[in-house]
Design a protein around this motif. Sequence first.
Motif, short mmCIF file in Angstrom:
data_model
loop_
_atom_site.label_atom_id
_atom_site.label_comp_id
_atom_site.label_asym_id
_atom_site.label_seq_id
_atom_site.Cartn_x
_atom_site.Cartn_y
_atom_site.Cartn_z
N LYS A 94 46.21 34.23 35.61
CA LYS A 94 46.29 32.91 34.99
C LYS A 94 45.13 32.66 34.05
N GLU A 95 43.95 33.13 34.42
CA GLU A 95 42.78 32.95 33.54
C GLU A 95 42.94 33.74 32.24
N MET A 96 43.49 34.94 32.33
CA MET A 96 43.71 35.71 31.10
C MET A 96 44.80 35.05 30.24
N GLN A 97 45.82 34.52 30.88
CA GLN A 97 46.86 33.80 30.15
C GLN A 97 46.26 32.60 29.41
N LYS A 98 45.34 31.91 30.05
CA LYS A 98 44.69 30.75 29.44
C LYS A 98 43.86 31.17 28.23
N ARG A 99 43.17 32.29 28.34
CA ARG A 99 42.39 32.79 27.20
C ARG A 99 43.31 33.07 26.01
N ILE A 100 44.46 33.66 26.29
CA ILE A 100 45.40 33.99 25.22
C ILE A 100 45.99 32.72 24.60
N ARG A 101 46.28 31.73 25.43
CA ARG A 101 46.79 30.46 24.89
C ARG A 101 45.80 29.85 23.91
N LYS A 102 44.52 29.94 24.25
CA LYS A 102 43.48 29.39 23.37
C LYS A 102 43.38 30.16 22.05
N MET A 103 43.91 31.37 22.03
CA MET A 103 43.86 32.20 20.82
C MET A 103 45.06 31.98 19.90
N ARG A 104 46.05 31.22 20.34
CA ARG A 104 47.28 31.10 19.57
C ARG A 104 47.06 30.55 18.17
N ARG A 105 46.18 29.58 18.04
CA ARG A 105 45.92 29.01 16.72
C ARG A 105 45.28 30.04 15.80
N LYS A 106 44.33 30.81 16.33
CA LYS A 106 43.69 31.86 15.53
C LYS A 106 44.71 32.94 15.14
N LEU A 107 45.62 33.24 16.06
CA LEU A 107 46.65 34.24 15.77
C LEU A 107 47.58 33.76 14.66
N ARG A 108 47.93 32.48 14.69
CA ARG A 108 48.77 31.93 13.62
C ARG A 108 48.04 31.97 12.28
N LYS A 109 46.76 31.60 12.32
CA LYS A 109 45.97 31.56 11.09
C LYS A 109 45.81 32.94 10.48
N SER A 110 45.63 33.94 11.33
CA SER A 110 45.44 35.31 10.83
C SER A 110 46.77 36.01 10.54
N LYS A 111 47.87 35.33 10.90
CA LYS A 111 49.22 35.90 10.75
C LYS A 111 49.35 37.21 11.52
N GLY A 112 48.87 37.15 12.75
CA GLY A 112 48.99 38.30 13.64
C GLY A 112 47.74 39.16 13.65
N ILE A 113 47.85 40.34 14.27
CA ILE A 113 46.73 41.27 14.38
C ILE A 113 47.25 42.70 14.21
N ASP A 114 46.31 43.58 13.91
CA ASP A 114 46.62 45.00 13.78
C ASP A 114 46.16 45.80 15.00
N ILE A 115 45.05 45.35 15.61
CA ILE A 115 44.49 46.04 16.77
C ILE A 115 44.11 45.03 17.84
N LEU A 116 44.60 45.25 19.06
CA LEU A 116 44.16 44.46 20.21
C LEU A 116 43.17 45.31 20.99
N VAL A 117 41.96 44.79 21.17
CA VAL A 117 40.90 45.51 21.90
C VAL A 117 40.68 44.82 23.24
N THR A 118 40.86 45.56 24.32
CA THR A 118 40.68 45.01 25.66
C THR A 118 39.84 45.97 26.49
N HIS A 119 39.46 45.54 27.67
CA HIS A 119 38.85 46.48 28.61
C HIS A 119 39.92 46.97 29.59
N ALA A 120 40.66 46.04 30.14
CA ALA A 120 41.72 46.39 31.08
C ALA A 120 42.97 46.83 30.32
N PRO A 121 43.80 47.66 30.94
CA PRO A 121 45.05 48.08 30.29
C PRO A 121 46.13 47.01 30.38
N LEU A 122 47.25 47.31 29.75
CA LEU A 122 48.48 46.55 29.92
C LEU A 122 49.10 46.94 31.26
N HIS A 123 49.56 45.97 32.01
CA HIS A 123 50.13 46.28 33.33
C HIS A 123 51.32 47.23 33.19
#
Length: 200
Positions: free
Chosen positions: A104-133
């Motif tokens: 839930k905490e990671m989901q909240k972080r991503i929700r807070k990024m939605r405006r930045k994602l819209r402004k940038s019109k998406g991303i080319d590289i997602l950098v994380t420490h943990a993998p995708l489940h």
Amino acid sequence: MKILFVSDEESKSLWDYFEPDKVKGIDLIISCGDLKPEYLSFLVTMCPVPLYYVHGNHDGKYERKPPEGCECIEDTIVEYKGLRIMGLGGSANYSDGVHQYTEKEMQKRIRKMRRKLRKSKGIDILVTHAPLHGYGDDPDRAHRGFDAFFEVLDKHKPKYMAHGHVHMNYMANRPRIIRYNETTIINACERYVLDTEKDV
């Protein structure tokens, strides 16, 4: 563009036995976490290109001694030479430590990024420490990946995702590269060089 991804294990080849030719042609360095700050400072000094990083679950020391000359990209999007790069560090919460998050905490972080994602019109590289489940993670509590990352990959379809946390030697024949729909997922443990002009 050539990107040097590093994570989790300091490369003896790049640190103890460094030679300039080993980083020749590198345009950008990205750390996916859990590396000594001195190591990152060394890399950015010896290879004069930007170094972006996210935190691993063992990077609490960065609060006291951040890697000099490097830029933290946690919870933000940076653009470098036309590439839009988003950072979401940390691991699953297994001991209530620093840089550990519940789903839930990671989901909240991503929700807070939605405006930045819209402004940038998406991303080319997602950098994380943990993998995708389910894509390069392990079944134990500490190394389980995040379902929350599916939202970013499904909606914004970055060409690449790079993570660390799950060491290559944790499992025999662990793949370095995994595909998820339109995204190439890279396990950056120790080091991996990506040439964006070529297919991985």
